[in-house]
Scaffold this motif. Structure first.
Motif, PDB file in Angstrom:
ATOM      1  N   VAL A 432      71.783 -85.304  38.597  1.00 52.05           N
ATOM      2  CA  VAL A 432      71.737 -84.080  37.794  1.00 52.05           C
ATOM      3  C   VAL A 432      72.264 -82.885  38.594  1.00 52.05           C
ATOM      4  N   GLN A 433      71.811 -82.790  39.833  1.00 51.66           N
ATOM      5  CA  GLN A 433      72.248 -81.650  40.640  1.00 51.66           C
ATOM      6  C   GLN A 433      73.746 -81.709  40.930  1.00 51.66           C
ATOM      7  N   TYR A 434      74.234 -82.923  41.047  1.00 50.19           N
ATOM      8  CA  TYR A 434      75.664 -83.092  41.298  1.00 50.19           C
ATOM      9  C   TYR A 434      76.486 -82.551  40.139  1.00 50.19           C
ATOM     10  N   ALA A 435      75.977 -82.739  38.940  1.00 55.91           N
ATOM     11  CA  ALA A 435      76.671 -82.203  37.768  1.00 55.91           C
ATOM     12  C   ALA A 435      76.777 -80.683  37.886  1.00 55.91           C
ATOM     13  N   ASN A 436      75.680 -80.077  38.280  1.00 56.26           N
ATOM     14  CA  ASN A 436      75.673 -78.624  38.446  1.00 56.26           C
ATOM     15  C   ASN A 436      76.651 -78.191  39.542  1.00 56.26           C
ATOM     16  N   ALA A 437      76.648 -78.930  40.643  1.00 58.21           N
ATOM     17  CA  ALA A 437      77.543 -78.605  41.756  1.00 58.21           C
ATOM     18  C   ALA A 437      79.006 -78.773  41.340  1.00 58.21           C
ATOM     19  N   PHE A 498      66.437 -84.629  29.159  1.00 60.37           N
ATOM     20  CA  PHE A 498      67.576 -83.894  28.613  1.00 60.37           C
ATOM     21  C   PHE A 498      68.649 -83.709  29.685  1.00 60.37           C
ATOM     22  N   LEU A 499      68.221 -83.302  30.875  1.00 61.71           N
ATOM     23  CA  LEU A 499      69.176 -83.050  31.949  1.00 61.71           C
ATOM     24  C   LEU A 499      69.900 -84.330  32.372  1.00 61.71           C
ATOM     25  N   MET A 500      69.169 -85.423  32.428  1.00 62.39           N
ATOM     26  CA  MET A 500      69.814 -86.675  32.821  1.00 62.39           C
ATOM     27  C   MET A 500      70.842 -87.096  31.785  1.00 62.39           C
ATOM     28  N   ASP A 501      70.487 -86.899  30.528  1.00 59.60           N
ATOM     29  CA  ASP A 501      71.405 -87.269  29.457  1.00 59.60           C
ATOM     30  C   ASP A 501      72.661 -86.395  29.483  1.00 59.60           C
ATOM     31  N   LEU A 502      72.445 -85.100  29.626  1.00 56.84           N
ATOM     32  CA  LEU A 502      73.584 -84.183  29.641  1.00 56.84           C
ATOM     33  C   LEU A 502      74.475 -84.438  30.862  1.00 56.84           C
ATOM     34  N   ALA A 503      73.844 -84.741  31.992  1.00 54.71           N
ATOM     35  CA  ALA A 503      74.620 -85.046  33.205  1.00 54.71           C
ATOM     36  C   ALA A 503      75.489 -86.276  32.967  1.00 54.71           C
ATOM     37  N   GLY A 504      74.918 -87.262  32.306  1.00 50.70           N
ATOM     38  CA  GLY A 504      75.680 -88.469  31.998  1.00 50.70           C
ATOM     39  C   GLY A 504      76.890 -88.145  31.143  1.00 50.70           C
ATOM     40  N   GLN A 505      76.670 -87.348  30.124  1.00 49.56           N
ATOM     41  CA  GLN A 505      77.781 -86.962  29.243  1.00 49.56           C
ATOM     42  C   GLN A 505      78.859 -86.222  30.027  1.00 49.56           C
ATOM     43  N   PHE A 506      78.413 -85.315  30.861  1.00 51.59           N
ATOM     44  CA  PHE A 506      79.390 -84.507  31.590  1.00 51.59           C
ATOM     45  C   PHE A 506      80.186 -85.333  32.607  1.00 51.59           C
ATOM     46  N   HIS A 507      79.499 -86.149  33.401  1.00 50.03           N
ATOM     47  CA  HIS A 507      80.203 -86.949  34.413  1.00 50.03           C
ATOM     48  C   HIS A 507      81.265 -87.834  33.765  1.00 50.03           C
ATOM     49  N   SER A 508      80.888 -88.399  32.634  1.00 53.01           N
ATOM     50  CA  SER A 508      81.809 -89.271  31.929  1.00 53.01           C
ATOM     51  C   SER A 508      83.034 -88.477  31.450  1.00 53.01           C
ATOM     52  N   TYR A 509      82.772 -87.343  30.883  1.00 49.99           N
ATOM     53  CA  TYR A 509      83.838 -86.454  30.394  1.00 49.99           C
ATOM     54  C   TYR A 509      84.759 -86.047  31.543  1.00 49.99           C
ATOM     55  N   TYR A 510      84.132 -85.653  32.632  1.00 51.56           N
ATOM     56  CA  TYR A 510      84.864 -85.185  33.805  1.00 51.56           C
ATOM     57  C   TYR A 510      85.843 -86.228  34.308  1.00 51.56           C
ATOM     58  N   ASN A 511      85.416 -87.471  34.267  1.00 56.13           N
ATOM     59  CA  ASN A 511      86.255 -88.534  34.789  1.00 56.13           C
ATOM     60  C   ASN A 511      87.453 -88.872  33.920  1.00 56.13           C
ATOM     61  N   SER A 512      87.403 -88.465  32.674  1.00 56.86           N
ATOM     62  CA  SER A 512      88.547 -88.834  31.840  1.00 56.86           C
ATOM     63  C   SER A 512      89.359 -87.644  31.331  1.00 56.86           C
ATOM     64  N   HIS A 513      88.857 -86.428  31.567  1.00 57.04           N
ATOM     65  CA  HIS A 513      89.610 -85.268  31.080  1.00 57.04           C
ATOM     66  C   HIS A 513      89.655 -84.156  32.127  1.00 57.04           C
ATOM     67  N   LEU A 514      90.776 -83.537  32.217  1.00 57.56           N
ATOM     68  CA  LEU A 514      90.915 -82.426  33.160  1.00 57.56           C
ATOM     69  C   LEU A 514      90.487 -81.116  32.514  1.00 57.56           C
ATOM     70  N   VAL A 515      89.688 -80.353  33.227  1.00 61.09           N
ATOM     71  CA  VAL A 515      89.341 -79.027  32.733  1.00 61.09           C
ATOM     72  C   VAL A 515      90.523 -78.087  32.956  1.00 61.09           C
ATOM     73  N   ILE A 516      91.006 -78.114  34.190  1.00 60.73           N
ATOM     74  CA  ILE A 516      92.146 -77.265  34.523  1.00 60.73           C
ATOM     75  C   ILE A 516      93.426 -78.078  34.363  1.00 60.73           C
ATOM     76  N   SER A 517      94.134 -77.789  33.318  1.00 67.48           N
ATOM     77  CA  SER A 517      95.351 -78.553  33.044  1.00 67.48           C
ATOM     78  C   SER A 517      96.534 -77.581  32.976  1.00 67.48           C
ATOM     79  N   ASP A 518      97.690 -78.073  32.558  1.00 66.78           N
ATOM     80  CA  ASP A 518      98.836 -77.174  32.465  1.00 66.78           C
ATOM     81  C   ASP A 518      98.975 -76.560  31.072  1.00 66.78           C
ATOM     82  N   GLU A 519      97.946 -76.739  30.261  1.00 58.58           N
ATOM     83  CA  GLU A 519      97.941 -76.063  28.962  1.00 58.58           C
ATOM     84  C   GLU A 519      96.989 -74.880  29.044  1.00 58.58           C
ATOM     85  N   PRO A 520      97.506 -73.676  29.091  1.00 56.52           N
ATOM     86  CA  PRO A 520      96.672 -72.492  29.329  1.00 56.52           C
ATOM     87  C   PRO A 520      95.530 -72.308  28.322  1.00 56.52           C
TER      88      PRO A 520
END
Length: 552
Positions: A432-437, A498-520
């Motif tokens: 969970v903390q890793y998600a925050n970091a 709740f936090l564990m669930d949300l962390a799971g969702q986020f980590h999964s998302y992070y691994n397959s999608h870029l937040v910072i991309s070349d589309e502004p």
RNA sequence: GCGCCCGUAGCUCAGCUGGAUAGAGCGCCGGACUUCGAAUCCGUAGGCCGCAGGUUCGAAUCCUGCCGGGCGCGCCA
């Protein structure tokens, strides 16, 4: 908040239906709005039609279609409203509604999830309340963390909270503590001394005795009075307890000494009042409380034939005093071994004319420690129990707090040391903390690349169309209500899940999608989503007293 | 014997006031780093929700009775 809006709409249409003679008021207030498990059932669902149908002897699906027709007209909120199954009405909320959650979260920031449902109600949370006879055990640790997390949740929901620690430094336990200390003191001086029958055998008694030898030499060797031993032991042990609590980031607002109840005559007053009401009587040289008159199996002794009160008498006086001090709600955290004291205290309050429904007792079950799959044996009497401090030698405060909060109070809690000491992988605390970091790190990365988040109102949040994104937004939207229900039900474990669930969702998302991309535009939308997530992780961690590290 | 709590996947446990096809973590096995932090992710397997009745349109959830485990049942706290 979206759920609230749907509830309001439902109420509105329900009363409209009553006015139009479609149904009567019989089903008022009984229906619910819930989150279906399956996406095909929409974002929200209500059983209102089925409840109306039952009471009006109508066809539920017909009632449902009437409702769906009315509600479906709300194009701002809904894409569609369907009827399904035996008569559910399912609501499919427009993406734009979910996307706007980013705005709510980011505008409210660290205030997101705070509420005023407590309406400044004064709550006293009593917990730990261990007499200073030794270091805090692991069971106390669970109680300490549980009580503090509950207190924090209540504060977050607009209650005025006082954390109180109730103790007794004048009873038999403390006398035995003094005697135990004297025995060790004499032993260190190589003088004869009997170790008391039920004495405290822990190593810490030697520490106190050593300190006494160092400070006082053998000057106490002939003392008849155990008071100096008792007082030194109490002082040392209490200091240790306070330090342990501090390491857990727990601070009490008040330490309430049972002794003060006697000084103020409050204990005698309880007896006098019970006598007045004919609920106390003398028998066999003792004073009894007529609890049979209050629906219990047997009467209870409140003053022993020796003249000493039993624990339940000052307990009653104490709880009465808490109510007299003006608290609207008394929350007590007790270990399951104290469960028997609860009915007596409540009966006492009722007998004295107080409202015992103002008292809520959270009983938590025991903690077991396991290492390498085997249970670590603990026995309080023999003093080879594991203390919170010993736990600190192995894991940090966040791990202790998280693990103690991971289970609901009703469940026994297995503290898996192998899992807790892992600094990676499976350890849910770090997950969970890793998600925050990570989320913090994304923002730093954006800054490095000179990508600033533009003004929120200019960001096209409609770019957030992925199922993963919408699901996370739905979770973010549910957070404030979660805080409320966790607080009112005194159930901090729900925040953890709740936090564990949300962390799971986020980590999964992070691994397959870029937040910072070349589309502004997309980058902007996702940076703001990331910020909203970071805020909710931060708030969720903090509301139960966990730290929210930006890097780790 | 009586009271309270628990019984859900191999293990540890969620499941909100009853809701529509029962979930997570760990463990097992097999995969993924020239991309914002691999403390991460992806995939597979695994369940008469202790048992038996009852209430209900609908039960892991409510009621009753059993079985199994924990904590209590003191003129200890």
């Amino acid at each position: 908040m979206i759920k609230e809006r749907i509830k309001e709409l439902l109420d509105q249409y329900f009363t409209a239906g009553v006015d139009q003679g479609l149904w009567t008021n019989a089903a008022a207030g009984s229906y619910t709005v819930e989150l279906p498990k399956h996406a095909s059932h929409g974002d929200f669902s209500t059983n209102m039609a089925m409840l109306i149908a039952r009471r009006e002897k109508k066809n539920p699906r017909e009632v449902a279609s009437l409702l769906a027709e009315k509600m479906g007209g709300d194009g701002d909120l809904f894409d569609k409203v369907e009827i399904a199954g035996p008569g559910f009405v399912n609501f499919f909320v427009r993406d734009a509604v979910w996307q706007s959650v980013v705005q709510s979260v980011c505008e409210q920031g660290y205030g997101y999830g705070l509420s005023q449902i407590g309406r400044q109600k004064k709550v006293l949370v009593e917990f730990v309340s261990a007499n200073p006879t030794g270091p805090l055990s692991i069971g106390h640790g669970r109680q300490a963390v549980l009580g503090d997390a509950i207190a924090r949740l209540l504060e977050a929901t607009g209650h005025v909270v006082m954390r109180e620690y109730y103790y007794n430094d004048a009873g038999r336990q403390m006398r035995v503590l003094g005697e135990s200390t004297r025995a060790r003191y004499l032993e260190l001086l190589e003088l004869s001394g009997e170790f008391p029958e039920e004495g405290y055998q822990g190593e810490y008694i030697y520490d106190i005795a050593r300190k006494l030898v160092a400070e006082k030499g053998d000057s106490l060797k002939d003392a008849d009075d155990v008071t100096p031993f008792k007082e030194t032991a109490e002082k040392e042990i209490f200091a240790d307890i306070v330090e342990t609590l501090q390491r857990l980031d727990i601070k009490f607002d008040n330490y309430y000494n049972e002794h003060s109840l006697y000084e103020k005559g409050l204990v005698d007053d309880v007896v006098a009042r019970l006598r007045d009401k004919g609920l106390a009587y003398d028998h066999d040289g003792a004073v009894w409380f007529k609890t049979t008159e209050l629906g219990q199996e047997q009467d209870r002794v409140i003053i022993k034939s020796t003249g000493e009160p039993t624990y339940r008498l000052p307990d009653i006086a104490y709880h009465r005093e808490k109510l007299k001090r003006g608290f609207d709600w008394l929350v007590n955290i007790f270990g399951s071994d104290h469960i028997a004291t609860v009915p007596d205290v409540l009966a006492g309050l009722r007998a004295l004319g107080y409202d015992d429904t103002k008292v809520t007792v959270v009983i938590h079950q025991f903690v077991t420690l396991t290492r390498e799959g085997k249970q670590v044996k603990m026995s309080t009497r023999k003093a080879n129990f594991v203390t919170v401090d010993e736990l600190f030698d192995e894991v940090g405060p966040d791990v202790i707090r998280f693990f103690f909060l991971m289970r609901k109070a009703d469940s026994q809690l297995e503290f898996d040391l192998d899992l807790a000491t892992k600094e990676s992988q499976e350890n849910p605390v770090f997950y969970v903390q890793y998600a925050n970091a990570r989320l913090s790190s994304i923002q730093k990365k954006a800054k490095e690349k000179n990508i600033a988040r533009g003004p929120l109102q200019d960001v096209s949040l409609k770019k957030l169309t992925l199922a993963e994104e919408l699901n996370m937004l739905k979770a973010l939207a549910s957070y404030p209500e979660l805080v409320e229900s966790s607080a009112l039900d005194l159930s901090p474990h729900r925040i953890i899940f709740f936090l564990m669930d949300l962390a799971g969702q986020f980590h999964s998302y992070y691994n397959s999608h870029l937040v910072i991309s070349d589309e502004p535009e997309l980058t902007q939308a996702r940076l703001w989503l990331a910020e909203a997530l970071r805020i909710v992780f931060h708030n969720g961690l903090r509301v139960v007293g966990l730290s929210a590290p930006e890097s780790m």
